[in-house]
Design an enzyme around this catalytic site. Structure first.
Site, short mmCIF file in Angstrom:
data_model
loop_
_atom_site.label_atom_id
_atom_site.label_comp_id
_atom_site.label_asym_id
_atom_site.label_seq_id
_atom_site.Cartn_x
_atom_site.Cartn_y
_atom_site.Cartn_z
N ASN A 62 -0.42 -5.71 -43.06
CA ASN A 62 0.60 -6.20 -43.99
C ASN A 62 0.58 -5.45 -45.32
OD1 ASN A 62 -1.94 -7.70 -44.46
ND2 ASN A 62 -0.77 -8.72 -46.06
N HIS A 63 -0.51 -4.72 -45.62
CA HIS A 63 -0.55 -3.93 -46.86
C HIS A 63 -0.04 -2.50 -46.66
CE1 HIS A 63 -2.60 -6.34 -50.03
NE2 HIS A 63 -2.89 -7.09 -48.98
N HIS A 106 -7.29 -9.26 -41.34
CA HIS A 106 -6.41 -9.96 -42.28
C HIS A 106 -7.11 -10.99 -43.17
CE1 HIS A 106 -2.55 -11.01 -43.84
NE2 HIS A 106 -2.46 -12.18 -43.24
N SER A 117 8.15 7.00 -62.04
CA SER A 117 7.83 8.01 -63.05
C SER A 117 6.80 7.50 -64.04
CB SER A 117 9.10 8.40 -63.80
OG SER A 117 9.64 7.28 -64.48
N GLU A 161 17.75 2.77 -65.75
CA GLU A 161 17.05 1.74 -64.98
C GLU A 161 17.05 0.41 -65.73
OE1 GLU A 161 13.83 4.56 -62.60
OE2 GLU A 161 13.36 3.78 -64.59
#
Length: 774
Positions: free
Chosen positions: A240-241, A488, A669, A676
């Protein structure tokens, strides 16, 4: 003489009796001592796990909040649509000339001064072992080799089925490892203790290679290198990561950008694509199923084997890649020809479909099914479009067959690559995953076993489900399996059997929460498929500590984290305490204290047992809660003269603020650009009913940009939040007018600046409230 003998026997009997009584006392004392230590260890473990899962809930709530906004916000321009699309898809990078240069790894020059490891392809075993040694010495792999390795890794992963089949016939034994979470010491220790991968020693790594630890990049490079060297003996499952949205919160994105400041964007973009192609599970001898999280009552291995796994960009959101503007226009024309077709949403998938492994008949059939289902069902394709798609598909298949047969000559590489790329973007149009497909993948990556029968939603993690022994038995019988291996969950001993030993949890990151908190483990399977578990501690310090010292050290760390959590909710706790203080005397019982703390934090901890460590001794079983909160604040105050309430707000929201910053920073960045910032504010203002112009947003951005360099970095972002909270806390309501009145007061007025800042701070707390109805 008889009397003397009798006396001696009587004395010996008394001595023996005293000895037995002493031994019994010592044994009883030791058992109580061990029981108290075990109780402390379990409480400590509950604290760590509860705080960890609470963080995962915050991540899900944060993501759901932005997802809700995006689903209900209508973009007014192409730029807004592109920005919002990049926020939650893997296409988070604008294609500028600089990025185009970075995407061609062959054009990246390696300076003569570079002393790190060098790679050449195809990789040899020496290359992989050289990486281990270099990373052990804290050397860094050059960005050119990182991108080259990722490019080759993706080419290999694309050919793999969703469920890898592994046999013990071809190796002496298969070693299965669990979560590593960026802890390189554990990986090196496993290879040292168990041996390096080889044709006789197969490995399966069961996901969660990244996040939390500081060496996630190095672990990925080692694992990918060995997978390319030993493709039949080295296997990786997705966890899941392995998800770019999860990486925003738990450190992997930050790690990549810190280590590769120039080429980090391209590395992240490539990694996101690689993660999508990782297999979902591994099957050993058709009897042992290995997957990261678990199963549910709807888990269908046949469906999992057929879905196009690269469509599952993130398990946090059932959305996929966006099509280009040109493709959207073409699709719109086709839809307008069909009277029954629904309007096109602005989230549309982009094809990156490649066939499953042609070496397996089942995989080939599955691919045929997927490929036929990937054709758009709405509207009819004209002859030219159909011809182009068929031609591109055929060229792609031919190119793959040439590669496998070794017939691809050097001069054809560029043309073949271009052909594959064209087919990739034009041929098979990937539809977004159905809700059923997405749910299948979420369940196997996020679920946990439970002791009770049945299957219910995993509300503690915020994703997946809890599955009981009956669900496990049902799946084993349906597919004729012996048992499941999953990861997990961190376990104190590194492993744990449950469900009548039909489910084995393996966790390979030792000292996960704190030095001494847990062991790591891996399991070895031979032809008999009997699990042989090996435990270890990668940190040498733990071997020098006694059990009491180890538990005390871990307990101190857990209590410190819990006090921070309590301090972060001081205001809510005070309100809850006042509810129990009916007489307004400033005192509550310790039982009421425990009930109030649980009602605010929802951690499910044994507060009555923990109160001796969290609450000072009080008279008559009563607590003066205001002074307790004041003492809690004194422990957390930093050297800076920060007001307690401000620090509480930062403690509570810092993790969310950092995640929000990385979400807004869609190109990674390290700075939020004006564009943004403007697009995000429009998104938020539509949700909060704030009427604000572009000029006002620009003024707000400039006020946050303290050093006036044209960008907002993470420190400026956090500082603005702190200063606004301070302004609103120190002033009265007139000093923080609602944004709806900003229009009357003017954009450039100080009142508007505070107002806009306050709204920017307040929506952060909105994300932790219950979600609006869909």
């Amino acid at each position: 003489m008889g009397s003397g003998t009798s006396t001696r026997h009587h004395s010996a009997f008394q001595n023996a009796e005293r000895t037995f009584k002493a031994a019994a006392l010592i044994q009883r004392w030791y058992r109580r001592y061990v029981a108290r230590l075990e109780m402390r260890r379990r409480c400590t473990w509950s604290i760590f796990q509860s705080i960890e899962y609470a963080g995962q809930q915050d991540q899900v709530k944060l993501h759901d909040f932005f997802s809700y906004l995006m689903d209900h916000f209508i973009p007014s321009s192409h730029n807004e649509r592109e920005f919002l699309t990049r926020m939650f898809t893997e296409d988070r990078f604008t294609q500028d000339p600089e990025m185009e240069k970075c995407s061609d790894y062959e054009s990246i020059e390696v300076p003569d001064s570079y002393t790190g490891p060098r790679l050449s392809f195809p990789l040899l075993p020496d290359h992989a072992t050289a990486l281990i040694e270099a990373f052990r010495l804290k050397q860094q792999l050059h960005a050119r080799y990182v991108l080259n390795l990722l490019y080759e890794t993706k080419k290999h992963l694309v050919q793999l089925p969703n469920i890898n089949r592994v046999s013990t016939c071809y190796s002496e034994e298969i070693t299965v490892c669990g979560d590593l979470h960026g802890q390189l010491d554990d990986l090196i220790f496993i290879f040292y203790k168990n041996g390096l991968p080889s044709p006789e020693r197969s490995y399966v790594f069961n996901g969660d290679f990244v996040d939390r630890g500081k060496d996630s990049v190095e672990i990925l490079m080692i694992l990918f290198a060995f997978m390319l060297v030993y493709p039949k003996e080295f296997h990786l499952n997705r966890g899941n990561h392995e998800d770019h949205m999860v990486n925003l919160r738990y450190g992997f994105t930050k790690e990549v950008m810190n280590k590769y400041k120039i080429h980090g964007k391209e590395i992240l973009r490539t990694l996101q694509d690689v993660f999508c192609w990782l297999p979902l599970a591994t099957l050993i001898d058709e009897k042992v199923l290995i997957l990261h999280g678990g199963v549910s009552d709807i888990t269908d291995l046949e469906l999992l084997d057929k879905i196009e796994r690269n469509k599952i960009v993130s398990t946090m959101r059932c959305k996929t890649r966006q099509k280009s503007e040109k493709q959207m226009e073409e699709k719109g024309k086709a839809n307008r020809k069909s009277s029954a077709q629904e309007p096109i949403p602005w989230f549309l998938p982009q094809s990156r479909s490649l066939p499953s492994s042609p070496l397996r008949l089942s995989s080939y059939k599955a691919h045929k099914t997927n490929r036929s289902s990937s054709i758009p069902c709405g509207g009819c394709l004209d002859g030219r479009e159909l011809s182009r798609q068929v031609r591109s598909s055929v060229e792609l298949e031919l190119e793959r067959c040439r590669q496998q047969a070794g017939l691809l000559v050097t001069g054809q590489k560029e043309e073949a690559s271009r052909s594959a790329s064209e087919a990739d973007s034009e041929a098979g149009e990937l539809q977004k995953p159905t809700q059923e497909e997405w749910r299948q993948v979420v369940d196997i990556l996020w679920s946990d076993p439970m002791a009770q029968e049945g299957c219910k939603a995993n509300t503690i993690r915020g994703g997946g489900c809890y599955f009981g022994p009956d669900v496990t038995q049902q799946l084993l019988q349906k597919y004729n399996l012996q048992f499941l291996i999953r990861s997990h969950e961190c376990k104190p001993e590194g492993y744990e059997f449950c469900h009548n030993r039909k489910v084995l949890t393996i966790f390979s990151a030792s000292n996960y929460y704190e030095v001494g908190s847990n062991r790591g483990a891996y399991v070895k399977l031979g032809p008999a498929l009997t699990p042989h578990i090996v435990q270890y501690q990668a940190n040498k310090v733990t071997n020098t500590l006694t059990m009491r010292q180890r538990i005390s050290r871990v307990e101190e760390s857990a209590l410190r984290a819990l006090r921070e959590k309590l301090f972060a909710h001081s205001s809510d706790l005070l309100s809850e305490f006042k509810k129990h203080d009916a007489d307004k005397v400033g005192l509550i019982t310790l039982s009421d204290w425990a009930a109030a703390v649980e009602s605010v934090l929802h951690l499910g901890l044994p507060w009555r047992m923990l109160r001796s460590q969290l609450v000072n001794s009080s008279a008559d079983n009563m607590l003066e809660y205001k002074s307790w909160l004041k003492n809690l604040a004194k422990e957390q105050l930093s050297h800076e003269n920060i007001q307690s309430s401000l620090l509480e707000t930062l403690y509570r929201n810092r993790s969310n603020l950092e995640t929000i910053f990385r979400i807004i920073d869609s190109d990674h960045s390290g700075f939020i650009s004006l564009d943004e910032f403007r697009q995000t504010w429009k998104l938020l203002s539509s949700h909060m009913n704030i009427d604000i112009t572009d000029d006002c947003i620009c003024d707000l951005a400039r006020s946050i940009d303290f050093n006036k360099d044209g960008h907002i970095d993470i420190n400026e972002f956090l500082e603005a939040f702190r200063l606004v909270e301070k302004s609103c806390l120190e002033g009265d309501t007139s000093e923080c007018p609602q944004a709806t009145n900003a229009k009357d007061s003017g954009c450039n007025s100080p009142a508007f600046s505070v107002s806009a800042h306050c709204n920017s701070a307040s929506w952060v707390q909105t994300i932790l409230l219950p979600q609006p109805p869909e």
